[in-house]
Design a protein around this motif. Structure first.
Motif, short mmCIF file in Angstrom:
data_model
loop_
_atom_site.label_atom_id
_atom_site.label_comp_id
_atom_site.label_asym_id
_atom_site.label_seq_id
_atom_site.Cartn_x
_atom_site.Cartn_y
_atom_site.Cartn_z
N ALA A 167 52.75 -14.70 -29.44
CA ALA A 167 53.15 -15.97 -28.84
C ALA A 167 54.53 -15.86 -28.22
O ALA A 167 55.35 -16.77 -28.32
CB ALA A 167 53.12 -17.09 -29.89
N GLY A 168 54.80 -14.71 -27.57
CA GLY A 168 56.02 -14.57 -26.77
C GLY A 168 55.72 -14.93 -25.33
O GLY A 168 54.81 -15.71 -25.03
N PHE A 169 56.47 -14.33 -24.40
CA PHE A 169 56.28 -14.64 -22.99
C PHE A 169 54.84 -14.33 -22.55
O PHE A 169 54.23 -15.10 -21.81
CB PHE A 169 57.26 -13.83 -22.13
N GLY A 170 54.28 -13.20 -22.99
CA GLY A 170 52.93 -12.84 -22.58
C GLY A 170 51.90 -13.84 -23.06
O GLY A 170 51.05 -14.32 -22.29
N GLY A 171 51.93 -14.17 -24.35
CA GLY A 171 50.95 -15.09 -24.91
C GLY A 171 51.08 -16.50 -24.37
O GLY A 171 50.07 -17.15 -24.05
N ILE A 172 52.32 -16.99 -24.24
CA ILE A 172 52.52 -18.34 -23.71
C ILE A 172 52.12 -18.39 -22.24
O ILE A 172 51.48 -19.34 -21.78
CB ILE A 172 53.98 -18.77 -23.89
N GLY A 173 52.47 -17.36 -21.47
CA GLY A 173 52.11 -17.35 -20.05
C GLY A 173 50.61 -17.35 -19.84
O GLY A 173 50.08 -18.08 -18.99
N LEU A 174 49.90 -16.53 -20.62
CA LEU A 174 48.44 -16.51 -20.50
C LEU A 174 47.84 -17.83 -20.95
O LEU A 174 46.89 -18.35 -20.34
CB LEU A 174 47.85 -15.36 -21.31
N GLY A 175 48.40 -18.41 -22.01
CA GLY A 175 47.92 -19.71 -22.48
C GLY A 175 48.06 -20.78 -21.41
O GLY A 175 47.15 -21.59 -21.20
N MET A 176 49.19 -20.80 -20.71
CA MET A 176 49.39 -21.77 -19.63
C MET A 176 48.34 -21.59 -18.54
O MET A 176 47.77 -22.57 -18.04
CB MET A 176 50.79 -21.59 -19.04
N THR A 177 48.07 -20.33 -18.17
CA THR A 177 47.10 -20.05 -17.12
C THR A 177 45.69 -20.48 -17.53
O THR A 177 44.96 -21.09 -16.74
CB THR A 177 47.12 -18.55 -16.77
N LEU A 178 45.31 -20.16 -18.76
CA LEU A 178 43.97 -20.51 -19.22
C LEU A 178 43.81 -22.02 -19.36
O LEU A 178 42.76 -22.57 -19.02
CB LEU A 178 43.67 -19.82 -20.55
N ARG A 179 44.83 -22.69 -19.85
CA ARG A 179 44.74 -24.16 -19.95
C ARG A 179 44.53 -24.77 -18.57
O ARG A 179 43.69 -25.67 -18.40
CB ARG A 179 46.03 -24.72 -20.55
N ALA A 180 45.24 -24.27 -17.56
CA ALA A 180 45.09 -24.79 -16.21
C ALA A 180 43.71 -24.50 -15.65
O ALA A 180 43.21 -25.23 -14.78
CB ALA A 180 46.16 -24.19 -15.30
N ALA A 181 43.06 -23.43 -16.15
CA ALA A 181 41.74 -23.05 -15.66
C ALA A 181 40.60 -23.67 -16.47
O ALA A 181 39.44 -23.34 -16.24
CB ALA A 181 41.61 -21.53 -15.67
N GLY A 182 40.94 -24.55 -17.42
CA GLY A 182 39.89 -25.27 -18.13
C GLY A 182 39.70 -24.94 -19.59
O GLY A 182 38.82 -25.50 -20.24
N TRP A 183 40.52 -24.04 -20.16
CA TRP A 183 40.40 -23.71 -21.59
C TRP A 183 41.20 -24.74 -22.40
O TRP A 183 42.29 -24.47 -22.87
CB TRP A 183 40.93 -22.31 -21.86
N THR A 184 40.65 -25.92 -22.53
CA THR A 184 41.36 -27.00 -23.24
C THR A 184 40.86 -27.21 -24.65
O THR A 184 41.52 -27.88 -25.46
CB THR A 184 41.23 -28.31 -22.45
N ASP A 185 39.72 -26.65 -24.99
CA ASP A 185 39.14 -26.78 -26.33
C ASP A 185 39.83 -25.77 -27.26
O ASP A 185 39.85 -24.57 -26.97
CB ASP A 185 37.65 -26.50 -26.28
N PRO A 186 40.41 -26.23 -28.38
CA PRO A 186 41.05 -25.28 -29.30
C PRO A 186 40.12 -24.18 -29.78
O PRO A 186 40.57 -23.09 -30.13
CB PRO A 186 41.51 -26.18 -30.46
#
Length: 497
Positions: A167-186
């Motif tokens: 959950a550093g820069f890599g994990g947070i950055g990928l999380g932001m990208t996936l959330r924007a692409a529709g990965w909103t379900d935990p």
């Protein structure tokens, strides 16, 4: 089924032929700037000729004739066909393209037939602009939207389950990208970290003087500029606050599993899933595994004889022990890397004596740091562009265009001459290797700290650590009350764990 430009026409022709043959239709149709009217009847062919940066209307008549051939099958005229009963159709087009009329006509015809269709009509964009994904924000957004729509149609409403380790820069950055692409379900996105908070290296490293040696506006995501920066080279607290804010604002908190160390990841071939084994917890299954562990997550502790028998305090700079009082103490620092050149100046005036053990002298260039006022978006963009070009030029100097490294070498030599008056000390601090063989360090207060009367730089190899200090290969004993290891990280071992 998806296609762009002439490929969009091919997709529609195939769908119509499948329907005529009574075959199963696709679950979703994606069309990017589709060419559907081979008769070239749209007035936008001429109206947008001067604004379409990709396609010239003069190319189309001969191409249409060759494509249509002698047969001129009815499915090559989708704008004249019955468009009822189609699967969901998703159309992407730019307002400046010559084929925009084809997209507009198709969308109108499908809606008139009662079909499901959406139209991403992006202002100012040219023909097939999503091909510039990775270079253009509008293209990124279009590809993400089209991908999300197709997954929604064909995936039973579920995205692939993604597990991100770190959950550093890599994990947070990928999380932001996936959330924007529709990965909103935990259940579809899980970000794990062994620590109890996000931030990675910027959560762990809290040593005095901890800061980034890349300018703040460059050391941030291009799509999420920081407002936290108090200085050109951000201190650790600013960067950690930036990552925490992004975590909150992009809805990542519900996807986090903190305090969870993954000890094993195994691919289950029979079920086509990853099985992750968190320490002391139930296994986690995922369709996609992304290790975002980072290379600066495992402090490297040197195998120096006697280190475990030292009577005083010993700690690594990445595990700074803030409970150890340094004021008035004799402090030995082992290592002269990127962390040491930050914490040495921060503690030198607190300690009674400072001994720095140097294996090889680094190249150090000045740090043009300054305090920031209120953020100005225009200035921020210019600063990012300037520093990006500066570091790219430096990279050329360290790889292929060696002449580009000359300014850095001259700056390093000038800094030593100007800040280290003692010729003997300056000789010890002069690197014996070409600039670029090791990481170039950035500091304007490291050399002055080493030039203090109570500071010493030792270049003799360390033989062992005794109960009261450090003994070097020449037999000299260097007394110490505290030993700080500035010995970096196990950077080549970051994934093996």
């Amino acid at each position: 089924m998806a296609g762009d430009s002439a490929g969009g026409g091919i997709v529609m022709a195939l769908v119509l032929r499948l329907r005529a043959a009574g075959e199963e239709l696709p679950g979703s149709i994606g069309l990017i700037s589709p060419w559907l009217d081979l008769d070239l009847g749209s007035p936008l062919l001429r109206a947008n000729a001067a604004t379409d940066a990709m396609l010239d209307p003069a190319w189309l008549p001969d191409t249409a004739a060759r494509y249509r051939g002698a047969a001129d099958s009815p499915e090559l005229r989708p704008l004249e066909a019955d468009l009822a009963g189609l699967p969901p159709v998703h159309v992407v087009a730019g307002t400046e393209e010559i084929l925009l009329g084809d997209s507009d006509a198709l969308v109108a015809r499908i809606r008139d037939a009662g079909g499901a269709v959406d139209h991403l009509r992006t202002a100012g964009m040219w023909h097939a602009y999503p091909v510039f994904a990775g270079m253009l924000r509008e293209a990124d957004e279009a590809v993400a939207a089209l991908g999300a729509a197709i997954r929604r149609d064909c995936g039973g409403g579920r995205n692939p389950r993604v597990a991100v380790v770190g959950a550093g820069f890599g994990g947070i950055g990928l999380g932001m990208t996936l959330r924007a692409a529709g990965w909103t379900d935990p259940g579809e996105l899980t970000i794990l970290d062994r620590a109890d908070d996000v931030g990675g290296v910027w959560r762990a490293n809290t040593y005095p003087g901890a800061a980034c040696d890349v300018p703040s506006h460059l050391y941030s995501f291009s799509g999420a500029p920081g407002s936290e920066w108090t200085r050109r080279f951000s201190p650790q607290a600013d960067i950690l606050a930036y990552l925490k804010r992004l975590t909150r604002e992009h809805g990542l908190t519900e996807h986090l599993r903190l305090g969870t160390e993954v000890t094993e990841a195994r691919w289950d071939e029979a079920r086509s899933v990853w099985r992750l084994a968190p320490a002391g917890d139930d296994p986690i299954e995922a369709d996609v595994l992304v290790p975002a562990c980072g290379q600066l997550s495992r402090p490297a502790r040197p195998a120096i004889p006697g280190l475990d028998r030292f009577a005083g305090s010993v700690f690594h700079s990445a595990e700074w022990d803030h409970g150890v009082e340094l004021d008035g103490k004799r402090v030995a620092v082992i290592g002269t890397g990127a962390s040491a050149i930050q914490f040495v100046p921060a503690i030198v005036d607190r300690v009674a004596a400072l001994t720095v053990f140097q294996r090889s002298a680094p190249h150090v260039i000045p740090k043009p740091d300054r305090a920031y006022g209120a953020p100005r978006p225009g200035n921020r963009a210019c600063a990012r562009a300037f520093w990006s070009a500066f570091f790219e030029m430096g990279a050329l100097g360290l790889t292929s265009v060696r002449a580009a490294a000359l300014p850095f070498r001259l700056a390093s030599a000038a800094l030593r001459r100007g800040q280290v008056r003692d010729p003997a000390l300056r000789a010890r601090l002069t690197p014996d290797h070409p600039i670029g063989c090791k990481r170039i360090l950035i500091s304007s207060d490291y050399y002055p700290a080493l030039a203090r009367p109570h500071a010493d730089v030792v270049t003799e190899p360390i033989a062992r650590v005794t109960a009261t200090g450090v003994r070097t290969a020449d037999g000299a004993e260097h007394p110490a009350d505290v030993i700080i290891l500035g010995t970096g990280f196990a950077a080549t071992d970051f994934l093996a764990r």
